[in-house]
Design an enzyme around this catalytic site. Structure first.
Site, short mmCIF file in Angstrom:
data_model
loop_
_atom_site.label_atom_id
_atom_site.label_comp_id
_atom_site.label_asym_id
_atom_site.label_seq_id
_atom_site.Cartn_x
_atom_site.Cartn_y
_atom_site.Cartn_z
N HIS A 1 48.68 44.65 32.56
CA HIS A 1 49.56 44.97 33.68
C HIS A 1 50.43 46.19 33.40
CE1 HIS A 1 48.21 41.09 35.17
NE2 HIS A 1 48.40 41.67 36.33
N ASP B 1 40.88 40.11 36.30
CA ASP B 1 40.81 38.79 35.67
C ASP B 1 39.39 38.24 35.67
OD1 ASP B 1 43.36 38.10 34.62
OD2 ASP B 1 44.11 38.06 36.68
N CYS C 1 40.42 43.89 45.03
CA CYS C 1 41.75 44.46 44.79
C CYS C 1 41.98 44.70 43.30
CB CYS C 1 42.84 43.58 45.38
SG CYS C 1 42.96 41.96 44.61
N GLU D 1 39.04 35.28 41.12
CA GLU D 1 39.23 35.96 39.84
C GLU D 1 38.93 35.06 38.65
OE1 GLU D 1 43.25 37.45 39.58
OE2 GLU D 1 44.10 35.68 40.51
#
Ligand code: PEP
Ligand code: MG
Length: 594
Positions: A212, A478, A525, A454
């Protein structure tokens, strides 16, 4: 100008040895600037440059904090009970001595004056330098004194934090504009504090391409390289650095020739960007006339400006957890959250805003110190956390629903794997709606609810999802992590993180197909959606909705405008039939040339 500039090496003058480090590229572009090293402790405090005219006030702030800690120690000493062990008095004496030592009472003041650091940062910089010196002392007793110094520093910091101002911005834009952060690691929460500053690049020792932290660097659209083992030790404060964000390379103290080459590349990239800017209003339609939806990924409502600027059709992923981070673990109230969601909705001017519910945990802990799980990525994360903390979840759901009265909102639930999780989430959305109805609050009764796909289990059990959900969004970051069993944050296994692994491609393709068969929208996404090298492959798999950082949107649009589905589809089918990584990689490269 900070007073110690004279000791800095001039770019290209390179009186010190030039060296190159290789790591993982996470954010495109080239940055040329000077190293600002952040020690782990320094990450816990704000750091900003103080404008020339405010320097003496900042010096006084630190002096007053030091004086107050002196008084506190004096009071402690005076109030020691008669029968207190003698060590206690001695301990206070040692702390008072440390506090009076010029190393603590004067050096940090010099750092404020010469480097323009704010008081907290200056103090911690000095403490880190002292700690490093203590580490080298052989005598174990003396080495132990390091802990005393740190305790004294903590006392001073506590006082300083009580007097902290909101970040004043340095008037010396030129100086600030050249800073490249060099750190062992930067957590996503720490990254948040850099958002408003003019740092031009990041280099960290650890981290993976889809951690992240890397994602936030990409969303800031500044060059960054992670997994650069040893960078924070080898690079020195104020070293000149070039970050080649495309290659994941950092060159320290470059020669004049190298510097010139990179300046030239920077100029070429700037021209290319300017050209892309002309596509802002052009609809994303393939050569054969298929309309594609391009959405933006955002972390905070302020990012909507960049999304609008890039001509996004809406927000495909609002990572709401960033509203919960970096706030001393106090959860934002319903009203606070509502205001932020409403801001995003209004900023998007009628375009849909997909708000993902809290995806906390793994590399985005609410509170760094509470991270105890052995395998946080497999632990109480995202929807699992929300279902275990229903009050937090319901508060967020009410806030999101209230924002839906101001524009098109969609709710996206992360990390779903089980039918009961879907059912419980939907039941809680109903509960939140009922609470709002009772209060007489307005919201969109028909708000769409979607699932992040995910976890491989989700991609393999799609009927369970399409039956219950209004849309799907594939979180490839993920999905890759869990399919290939590699920690997306761990640079030691970063080479195994392969979006083109046949298993990953099969799961993505199956999800797109199942969604379309059921007549519901499917987006990607994850970071794959913003990678132009994969745009045609995803189009060929049938993807019609891409969500990515605003900075990537126009490059992807350009690729779409140049794509012809009639040519891409057969080649994609060939790729999907293959289980050979080399064949797949070659075929994906050929797709680019079609
Ligand atoms: C993903 O996993 O691909 C995703 C978009 O979510 P995040 O990166 O926030 O985990
Ligand atoms: Mg995810």
């Amino acid at each position: 100008m900070p007073g110690d500039r004279s000791r800095l090496r001039s770019p290209g003058g390179a009186p010190v040895a030039s060296f190159t480090l290789h790591g993982i590229p996470v954010s495109r572009g080239i940055a040329i600037g000077r190293a600002h090293k952040l020690a782990p402790a320094a990450l816990d405090v704000q750091h900003y440059l103080v404008a020339e005219e405010l320097l003496e006030a900042e010096v006084r702030r630190l002096q007053e904090a030091l004086a107050q800690v002196h008084r506190e120690l004096q009071t402690l000493w005076n109030e020691l009970p008669k029968d207190a062990p003698t060590e206690l008095g001695a301990f206070i004496d040692v702390h008072a001595l440390i506090l009076s030592d010029p190393m603590i009472s004067e050096e940090p003041l010099d750092i404020i004056r010469t480097r323009h650091y704010n008081a907290e940062w200056a103090l911690l910089t000095q403490i880190d330098e002292l700690s490093a010196q203590f580490d080298e002392i052989e005598d174990p007793y003396l080495r132990e004194r390091k802990a005393d110094i740190q305790q004294v520093a903590e006392r001073v910091l506590k006082v300083l934090l009580g007097t902290a101002q909101t970040l004043p911005v340095s008037g010396d834009d030129d100086f600030q504009a050249q800073m490249i952060i060099v750190a062992h690691d930067i957590s996503p929460a720490d990254m948040l504090q850099f958002r408003d500053r003019s740092f031009i690049g990041f280099v960290t020792d650890v981290g993976g391409q889809n951690s992240h932290t890397a994602i936030v660097a990409r969303s800031l659209d500044i060059p960054a390289a992670v997994g650069m083992a040893g960078a924070s030790t080898l690079i020195e404060q104020d070293d000149w650095l070039i970050i080649d964000g495309d290659a994941g390379v950092v060159i320290a103290n470059p020669s004049a020739l190298v510097l010139e080459q990179y300046r030239e590349r920077q100029a070429v990239a700037a021209r290319a960007r300017k050209k892309l800017g002309k596509l802002k209003k052009t609809p994303a339609i393939t050569k054969d006339g298929t309309q594609i939806t391009l959405l933006a990924n955002i972390e905070l409502p302020d990012d909507c400006a960049a999304a609008m600027e890039a001509g996004a059709n809406g927000v495909g992923l609002f990572r709401s957890e960033f509203l919960f981070m970096g706030r001393d673990s106090r959860i934002p109230s319903e009203d606070e959250q509502f205001e932020q969601y409403k801001r995003a909705v209004q900023a998007m001017k009628g375009r849909p805003v997909t708000i993902r519910t809290l995806d906390i945990g793994a590399d985005k802990p609410l509170d760094q110190s509470e991270q105890t799980a052995l395998n946080p990525a497999l632990g109480l994360r995202a929807i699992r956390y929300c279902l275990a903390e229903p009050q937090i979840f319901l508060t967020q759901l009410r806030a999101i629903l209230r924002a839906s009265a101001f524009g098109k909102v969609r709710i996206l639930i992360p990390m779903l794997a089980h039918a009961f999780e879907i059912d419980q989430s939907l039941a809680m959305i109903e509960q939140a709606k009922a609470a709002l109805r009772e209060r007489g609050e307005k919201f969109d009764e028909d708000v769409d609810v979607g699932a992040m796909i995910e976890i491989p289990a989700a991609a393999l059990a799609l009927p369970m999802f399409v039956k219950r959900m209004d849309f799907l969004s594939i979180g490839t970051n993920d999905l890759i992590q869990y399919t290939l069993a590699i920690d997306r944050v761990d640079y030691e296994v970063a080479h195994l993180y392969n979006p083109l692994h046949p298993a990953v491609l099969q799961l993505i393709s199956m999800t797109i197909a199942a969604g379309h068969k059921a007549g519901i929208d499917v987006a990607v996404c994850g970071e794959m959606a913003g990678d132009v090298k994969l745009t045609r492959l995803l189009l060929g798999m049938g993807l019609r909705e891409f969500s990515m950082h605003p900075a990537q949107l126009l490059s992807v649009k350009q690729e779409i405008l140049n794509s012809d589905l009639a040519r891409i589809m057969p080649q994609t089918r060939k790729i999907m039939r293959s289980m050979e990584p080399d064949v797949i990689a070659d075929a994906v490269e050929q797709l680019q040339l079609m």
